[in-house]
Design a protein around this motif. Structure first.
Motif, mmCIF file in Angstrom:
data_model
loop_
_atom_site.group_PDB
_atom_site.id
_atom_site.type_symbol
_atom_site.label_atom_id
_atom_site.label_comp_id
_atom_site.label_asym_id
_atom_site.label_seq_id
_atom_site.Cartn_x
_atom_site.Cartn_y
_atom_site.Cartn_z
ATOM 1 N N ALA A 86 0.939 -1.255 0.070
ATOM 2 C CA ALA A 86 -0.076 0.006 0.186
ATOM 3 C C ALA A 86 0.854 1.123 -0.063
ATOM 4 O O ALA A 86 1.919 1.031 0.562
ATOM 5 C CB ALA A 86 -1.053 -0.038 1.245
ATOM 6 N N GLY A 87 0.551 2.095 -0.768
ATOM 7 C CA GLY A 87 1.463 3.335 -1.017
ATOM 8 C C GLY A 87 2.089 3.324 -2.001
ATOM 9 O O GLY A 87 2.726 4.526 -2.703
ATOM 10 N N GLY A 88 2.481 2.249 -2.675
ATOM 11 C CA GLY A 88 3.494 2.078 -3.864
ATOM 12 C C GLY A 88 2.754 2.420 -5.155
ATOM 13 O O GLY A 88 1.573 2.846 -5.087
ATOM 14 N N SER A 89 3.574 2.367 -6.373
ATOM 15 C CA SER A 89 3.360 2.588 -7.405
ATOM 16 C C SER A 89 3.406 1.567 -8.538
ATOM 17 O O SER A 89 4.411 0.671 -8.441
ATOM 18 C CB SER A 89 3.983 3.999 -8.033
ATOM 19 O OG SER A 89 3.837 5.033 -7.045
ATOM 20 N N LEU A 90 2.684 1.530 -9.599
ATOM 21 C CA LEU A 90 2.838 0.632 -10.602
ATOM 22 C C LEU A 90 2.771 1.414 -12.115
ATOM 23 O O LEU A 90 1.664 2.267 -11.916
ATOM 24 C CB LEU A 90 2.073 -0.555 -10.813
ATOM 25 C CG LEU A 90 2.318 -1.556 -9.701
ATOM 26 C CD1 LEU A 90 1.440 -2.686 -9.529
ATOM 27 C CD2 LEU A 90 3.683 -2.311 -10.127
ATOM 28 N N ARG A 91 3.150 0.871 -13.227
ATOM 29 C CA ARG A 91 2.859 1.717 -14.496
ATOM 30 C C ARG A 91 2.631 0.454 -15.304
ATOM 31 O O ARG A 91 3.312 -0.117 -15.520
ATOM 32 C CB ARG A 91 3.977 2.304 -14.967
ATOM 33 C CG ARG A 91 4.067 2.985 -16.399
ATOM 34 C CD ARG A 91 5.046 3.873 -16.835
ATOM 35 N NE ARG A 91 5.160 4.211 -18.034
ATOM 36 C CZ ARG A 91 4.632 5.522 -18.394
ATOM 37 N NH1 ARG A 91 3.896 5.941 -17.652
ATOM 38 N NH2 ARG A 91 4.588 5.707 -19.609
ATOM 39 N N LEU A 92 1.273 0.499 -15.771
ATOM 40 C CA LEU A 92 0.721 -0.659 -16.592
ATOM 41 C C LEU A 92 0.873 -0.046 -18.230
ATOM 42 O O LEU A 92 0.820 1.243 -18.118
ATOM 43 C CB LEU A 92 -0.654 -0.829 -16.481
ATOM 44 C CG LEU A 92 -1.037 -1.084 -14.880
ATOM 45 C CD1 LEU A 92 -2.599 -1.368 -14.847
ATOM 46 C CD2 LEU A 92 -0.180 -2.254 -14.443
ATOM 47 N N SER A 93 1.280 -1.047 -19.063
ATOM 48 C CA SER A 93 1.150 -0.434 -20.562
ATOM 49 C C SER A 93 0.186 -1.507 -21.105
ATOM 50 O O SER A 93 0.086 -2.719 -20.792
ATOM 51 C CB SER A 93 2.597 -0.967 -21.042
ATOM 52 O OG SER A 93 3.551 -0.016 -20.447
ATOM 53 N N CYS A 94 -0.307 -1.044 -22.282
ATOM 54 C CA CYS A 94 -1.158 -1.824 -23.223
ATOM 55 C C CYS A 94 -0.868 -1.640 -24.654
ATOM 56 O O CYS A 94 -0.820 -0.275 -25.067
ATOM 57 C CB CYS A 94 -2.680 -1.533 -22.796
ATOM 58 S SG CYS A 94 -3.657 -2.240 -24.028
ATOM 59 N N VAL A 95 -0.454 -2.662 -25.495
ATOM 60 C CA VAL A 95 -0.011 -2.328 -26.754
ATOM 61 C C VAL A 95 -1.246 -3.011 -27.473
ATOM 62 O O VAL A 95 -1.613 -4.088 -27.191
ATOM 63 C CB VAL A 95 1.292 -3.100 -27.048
ATOM 64 C CG1 VAL A 95 1.502 -2.793 -28.650
ATOM 65 C CG2 VAL A 95 2.155 -2.484 -26.448
ATOM 66 N N ALA A 96 -1.877 -2.046 -28.355
ATOM 67 C CA ALA A 96 -2.838 -2.725 -29.309
ATOM 68 C C ALA A 96 -2.523 -2.938 -30.614
ATOM 69 O O ALA A 96 -1.794 -1.947 -31.106
ATOM 70 C CB ALA A 96 -3.957 -1.587 -29.389
ATOM 71 N N SER A 97 -2.956 -3.791 -31.294
ATOM 72 C CA SER A 97 -2.298 -4.273 -32.761
ATOM 73 C C SER A 97 -3.597 -3.712 -33.628
ATOM 74 O O SER A 97 -4.219 -4.463 -34.245
ATOM 75 C CB SER A 97 -2.316 -5.778 -33.150
ATOM 76 O OG SER A 97 -3.518 -6.538 -32.625
ATOM 77 N N VAL A 98 -3.725 -2.486 -33.710
ATOM 78 C CA VAL A 98 -4.726 -1.867 -34.539
ATOM 79 C C VAL A 98 -4.174 -0.656 -35.335
ATOM 80 O O VAL A 98 -3.523 0.050 -34.480
ATOM 81 C CB VAL A 98 -6.108 -1.540 -33.641
ATOM 82 C CG1 VAL A 98 -5.708 -0.539 -32.420
ATOM 83 C CG2 VAL A 98 -7.067 -0.931 -34.599
ATOM 84 N N SER A 99 -4.223 -0.602 -36.724
ATOM 85 C CA SER A 99 -3.800 0.485 -37.410
ATOM 86 C C SER A 99 -4.280 1.838 -36.989
ATOM 87 O O SER A 99 -3.485 2.726 -37.220
ATOM 88 C CB SER A 99 -3.920 0.080 -38.928
ATOM 89 O OG SER A 99 -5.142 -0.118 -39.121
ATOM 90 N N ILE A 100 -5.672 1.849 -36.617
ATOM 91 C CA ILE A 100 -6.218 3.080 -36.274
ATOM 92 C C ILE A 100 -6.186 3.848 -35.035
ATOM 93 O O ILE A 100 -7.272 4.246 -34.531
ATOM 94 C CB ILE A 100 -7.677 3.120 -36.909
ATOM 95 C CG1 ILE A 100 -8.589 2.072 -36.322
ATOM 96 C CG2 ILE A 100 -7.760 2.941 -38.535
ATOM 97 C CD1 ILE A 100 -9.906 2.231 -36.523
ATOM 98 N N PHE A 101 -5.313 3.099 -34.189
ATOM 99 C CA PHE A 101 -5.377 3.404 -32.820
ATOM 100 C C PHE A 101 -5.337 4.601 -32.400
ATOM 101 O O PHE A 101 -6.145 5.194 -31.512
ATOM 102 C CB PHE A 101 -4.028 2.916 -32.285
ATOM 103 C CG PHE A 101 -3.714 3.016 -30.701
ATOM 104 C CD1 PHE A 101 -3.000 4.138 -30.374
ATOM 105 C CD2 PHE A 101 -4.232 1.854 -29.693
ATOM 106 C CE1 PHE A 101 -2.849 4.467 -29.134
ATOM 107 C CE2 PHE A 101 -4.063 2.301 -28.304
ATOM 108 C CZ PHE A 101 -3.250 3.515 -28.123
#
Length: 115
Positions: free
Chosen positions: A14-29
């Motif tokens: 608790a109190g910590g941090s995270l950074r999430l990422s999401c890669v989308a394989s869509v040309s019109i992103f």
């Protein structure tokens, strides 16, 4: 078929941090409003943050002021910076389009916050 691949979850105190990422394989992103969703055990999936194609953002009340959503259109990637994490943030986190039409959900990334 569009693929959404989330990463960056883990176990934090608790109190910590995270950074999430999401890669989308869509040309019109770059034209697609995107969102981060989460689903805790026994609960429905909920939208916690959204970002438009132009970069406008919105947040659920539960994460406002602690989470920040951003996107890199050149890399077709959406991020979620999560600070001041609390045990109630424990869930599987997913990304998807923020709208009535959704892509097939990815596997998500587990975030576990210990007290």
């Amino acid at each position: 078929q569009v693929q959404l691949v989330e990463s960056g979850g883990g176990l934090v105190q608790a109190g910590g941090s995270l950074r999430l990422s999401c890669v989308a394989s869509v040309s019109i992103f770059r034209f697609i409003p995107m969102g981060w969703y989460r689903q805790a055990p026994g609960k429905q999936r909920e939208l916690v943050a959204g970002i438009t194609s132009g970069g406008s953002t919105k947040y659920s009340d539960s994460v406002k002021g602690r989470f920040t959503i951003s996107r890199d259109n050149a890399k077709a990637t959406v991020f979620l910076q999560m600070n001041s994490l609390q045990p109630e943030d424990t869930a599987v986190y997913y990304c998807n389009a923020d709208g009535t039409q959704k892509y097939v959900w990815g596997q998500g990334t587990q975030v576990t916050v210990s007290s």
